[in-house]
Design a protein around this motif. Structure first.
Motif, PDB file in Angstrom:
ATOM      1  N   THR A 214      49.849  87.301  18.593  1.00  0.00           N
ATOM      2  CA  THR A 214      50.725  86.916  17.517  1.00  0.00           C
ATOM      3  C   THR A 214      50.791  85.602  17.447  1.00  0.00           C
ATOM      4  OG1 THR A 214      51.736  89.196  17.618  1.00  0.00           O
ATOM      5  CG2 THR A 214      53.086  87.447  16.324  1.00  0.00           C
ATOM      6  N   PRO A 215      50.462  84.905  16.134  1.00  0.00           N
ATOM      7  CA  PRO A 215      50.926  83.512  16.186  1.00  0.00           C
ATOM      8  C   PRO A 215      52.006  83.037  16.288  1.00  0.00           C
ATOM      9  CG  PRO A 215      49.553  84.415  14.183  1.00  0.00           C
ATOM     10  CD  PRO A 215      50.170  85.538  14.900  1.00  0.00           C
ATOM     11  N   THR A 216      52.497  81.818  17.312  1.00  0.00           N
ATOM     12  CA  THR A 216      53.800  81.372  17.297  1.00  0.00           C
ATOM     13  C   THR A 216      53.542  80.261  16.598  1.00  0.00           C
ATOM     14  OG1 THR A 216      53.000  80.496  19.452  1.00  0.00           O
ATOM     15  CG2 THR A 216      53.974  82.433  19.200  1.00  0.00           C
ATOM     16  N   TYR A 217      54.778  79.475  16.031  1.00  0.00           N
ATOM     17  CA  TYR A 217      54.967  78.384  15.257  1.00  0.00           C
ATOM     18  C   TYR A 217      56.071  77.431  15.849  1.00  0.00           C
ATOM     19  CZ  TYR A 217      51.756  80.948  12.233  1.00  0.00           C
ATOM     20  OH  TYR A 217      50.711  81.274  11.644  1.00  0.00           O
ATOM     21  N   ILE A 218      55.793  76.077  15.661  1.00  0.00           N
ATOM     22  CA  ILE A 218      57.279  75.218  15.710  1.00  0.00           C
ATOM     23  C   ILE A 218      57.555  74.742  14.261  1.00  0.00           C
ATOM     24  CG2 ILE A 218      57.743  72.891  16.342  1.00  0.00           C
ATOM     25  CD1 ILE A 218      55.843  73.077  18.679  1.00  0.00           C
ATOM     26  N   THR A 219      58.560  75.068  14.032  1.00  0.00           N
ATOM     27  CA  THR A 219      59.205  75.074  12.448  1.00  0.00           C
ATOM     28  C   THR A 219      60.141  73.977  12.286  1.00  0.00           C
ATOM     29  OG1 THR A 219      59.069  77.768  12.271  1.00  0.00           O
ATOM     30  CG2 THR A 219      60.212  76.430  10.638  1.00  0.00           C
TER      31      THR A 219
ATOM     32  N   THR B 243      59.638  73.953   4.485  1.00  0.00           N
ATOM     33  CA  THR B 243      59.494  74.620   5.730  1.00  0.00           C
ATOM     34  C   THR B 243      58.063  74.436   6.181  1.00  0.00           C
ATOM     35  OG1 THR B 243      61.129  76.137   5.075  1.00  0.00           O
ATOM     36  CG2 THR B 243      59.815  76.538   7.285  1.00  0.00           C
ATOM     37  N   LEU B 244      58.083  73.690   7.144  1.00  0.00           N
ATOM     38  CA  LEU B 244      56.363  73.430   7.788  1.00  0.00           C
ATOM     39  C   LEU B 244      56.308  74.008   9.018  1.00  0.00           C
ATOM     40  CD1 LEU B 244      56.369  69.496   7.229  1.00  0.00           C
ATOM     41  CD2 LEU B 244      55.556  71.285   5.470  1.00  0.00           C
ATOM     42  N   LYS B 245      55.263  75.013   9.109  1.00  0.00           N
ATOM     43  CA  LYS B 245      55.329  75.824  10.442  1.00  0.00           C
ATOM     44  C   LYS B 245      53.827  75.344  11.188  1.00  0.00           C
ATOM     45  CE  LYS B 245      56.411  80.248   9.946  1.00  0.00           C
ATOM     46  NZ  LYS B 245      56.355  81.493   9.420  1.00  0.00           N
ATOM     47  N   PHE B 246      54.132  74.808  12.348  1.00  0.00           N
ATOM     48  CA  PHE B 246      52.922  74.080  12.954  1.00  0.00           C
ATOM     49  C   PHE B 246      52.466  74.998  14.099  1.00  0.00           C
ATOM     50  CE2 PHE B 246      55.181  70.699  11.492  1.00  0.00           C
ATOM     51  CZ  PHE B 246      54.195  69.601  10.918  1.00  0.00           C
ATOM     52  N   TRP B 247      51.406  75.477  13.982  1.00  0.00           N
ATOM     53  CA  TRP B 247      50.855  76.392  14.845  1.00  0.00           C
ATOM     54  C   TRP B 247      50.859  76.099  16.358  1.00  0.00           C
ATOM     55  CZ3 TRP B 247      46.690  76.716  18.277  1.00  0.00           C
ATOM     56  CH2 TRP B 247      46.232  78.133  18.741  1.00  0.00           C
ATOM     57  N   SER B 248      51.255  76.874  17.163  1.00  0.00           N
ATOM     58  CA  SER B 248      51.681  76.264  18.584  1.00  0.00           C
ATOM     59  C   SER B 248      50.752  77.438  19.702  1.00  0.00           C
ATOM     60  CB  SER B 248      53.121  76.129  18.873  1.00  0.00           C
ATOM     61  OG  SER B 248      53.839  77.479  18.798  1.00  0.00           O
TER      62      SER B 248
ATOM     63  N   GLU C 134      55.255  82.184  -0.458  1.00  0.00           N
ATOM     64  CA  GLU C 134      56.158  81.184  -0.490  1.00  0.00           C
ATOM     65  C   GLU C 134      55.564  79.871  -0.805  1.00  0.00           C
ATOM     66  OE1 GLU C 134      59.378  81.601   0.571  1.00  0.00           O
ATOM     67  OE2 GLU C 134      59.133  83.564   0.753  1.00  0.00           O
ATOM     68  N   GLU C 135      56.029  79.479  -2.102  1.00  0.00           N
ATOM     69  CA  GLU C 135      55.625  77.898  -2.573  1.00  0.00           C
ATOM     70  C   GLU C 135      55.732  76.911  -1.545  1.00  0.00           C
ATOM     71  OE1 GLU C 135      53.237  75.844  -5.306  1.00  0.00           O
ATOM     72  OE2 GLU C 135      53.609  78.123  -5.165  1.00  0.00           O
ATOM     73  N   LYS C 136      57.088  76.847  -0.963  1.00  0.00           N
ATOM     74  CA  LYS C 136      57.195  75.744  -0.159  1.00  0.00           C
ATOM     75  C   LYS C 136      57.209  75.748   1.409  1.00  0.00           C
ATOM     76  CE  LYS C 136      59.571  73.231  -3.910  1.00  0.00           C
ATOM     77  NZ  LYS C 136      60.702  72.630  -4.471  1.00  0.00           N
ATOM     78  N   THR C 137      56.713  76.786   1.601  1.00  0.00           N
ATOM     79  CA  THR C 137      56.539  77.088   3.284  1.00  0.00           C
ATOM     80  C   THR C 137      54.790  76.926   3.511  1.00  0.00           C
ATOM     81  OG1 THR C 137      58.256  78.766   3.128  1.00  0.00           O
ATOM     82  CG2 THR C 137      56.696  78.717   5.227  1.00  0.00           C
ATOM     83  N   LEU C 138      54.688  76.111   4.366  1.00  0.00           N
ATOM     84  CA  LEU C 138      53.271  75.599   4.656  1.00  0.00           C
ATOM     85  C   LEU C 138      52.875  75.876   6.189  1.00  0.00           C
ATOM     86  CD1 LEU C 138      52.949  72.185   2.883  1.00  0.00           C
ATOM     87  CD2 LEU C 138      52.081  74.570   2.123  1.00  0.00           C
ATOM     88  N   LYS C 139      51.973  76.480   6.518  1.00  0.00           N
ATOM     89  CA  LYS C 139      51.409  76.730   7.784  1.00  0.00           C
ATOM     90  C   LYS C 139      50.270  75.599   8.073  1.00  0.00           C
ATOM     91  CE  LYS C 139      52.009  81.613   8.281  1.00  0.00           C
ATOM     92  NZ  LYS C 139      51.176  83.170   8.176  1.00  0.00           N
ATOM     93  N   ILE C 140      50.819  74.840   9.247  1.00  0.00           N
ATOM     94  CA  ILE C 140      49.879  73.824   9.492  1.00  0.00           C
ATOM     95  C   ILE C 140      49.062  73.741  10.770  1.00  0.00           C
ATOM     96  CG2 ILE C 140      49.821  71.212   9.630  1.00  0.00           C
ATOM     97  CD1 ILE C 140      52.112  71.189   7.919  1.00  0.00           C
ATOM     98  N   ALA C 141      47.893  73.423  11.139  1.00  0.00           N
ATOM     99  CA  ALA C 141      47.074  73.687  12.192  1.00  0.00           C
ATOM    100  C   ALA C 141      46.460  72.317  12.317  1.00  0.00           C
ATOM    101  CB  ALA C 141      46.209  74.827  12.264  1.00  0.00           C
ATOM    102  N   VAL C 142      46.396  71.963  13.793  1.00  0.00           N
ATOM    103  CA  VAL C 142      45.524  70.823  14.274  1.00  0.00           C
ATOM    104  C   VAL C 142      44.093  71.337  14.459  1.00  0.00           C
ATOM    105  CG1 VAL C 142      45.041  69.169  16.165  1.00  0.00           C
ATOM    106  CG2 VAL C 142      47.366  69.829  15.490  1.00  0.00           C
TER     107      VAL C 142
END
Length: 146
Positions: free
Chosen positions: A129-134, A118-123, A78-86
């Motif tokens: 199983t990883p959960t995300y705020i999208t 689509t930005l998926k922030f690791w929550s 997915e070119e425009k879907t990013l997983k982002i973590a703090v």
């Protein structure tokens, strides 16, 4: 005489450098991710070539956790879907106070192409199983570009 000066110099430097070392050799620093609890675009998404700011609220669990940076990676295929973590550092030691706090940092998002992202922030994780705020944002084409 030159040898004696050399030995004294090396000895002196050894004493100085060793006195700077921490007496508690159990202190160390580790890195990990902190859970995101909210992600909000500040204002309207900016056109291509400009930074869109996203306010990210995350949770710390003790006083020894410090924000380092954001880490992002594309989701497989997915070119425009990013997983982002703090990303944060965790210092060890007896002076760490166990307390939950919510802190904020601003992510500066500047993609190389316009379109829907689509930005998926690791929550956190649920049963490992990883959960995300999208969040979905549309980056408009720069004015004057076609």
């Amino acid at each position: 005489m030159k040898i004696l000066k050399y030995v004294l110099l090396v000895g002196f430097l050894g004493v100085i450098l060793s006195s700077c070392l921490s007496e508690d050799r159990n202190d160390y620093l580790v890195y990990g991710n902190l859970p995101t609890v909210e992600a909000t675009v500040i204002g309207e998404p900016k056109p291509l070539g400009q930074e869109t700011e996203i306010e990210v609220t995350y949770k710390t669990s003790n006083s020894c956790q410090t924000f380092v940076d954001f880490q992002s990676m594309k989701e497989d295929g997915e070119e425009k879907t990013l997983k982002i973590a703090v990303v944060a550092s965790q210092r060890s030691g007896d002076d760490c106070l166990q307390k939950e706090e919510f802190k904020k940092q601003t992510l500066k998002f500047k993609p190389s192409t316009s379109g829907v992202y689509t930005l998926k922030f690791w929550s956190g994780a649920n049963d490992q199983t990883p959960t995300y705020i999208t969040r979905t944002i549309t980056i408009p084409t720069a004015e004057g570009a076609e």
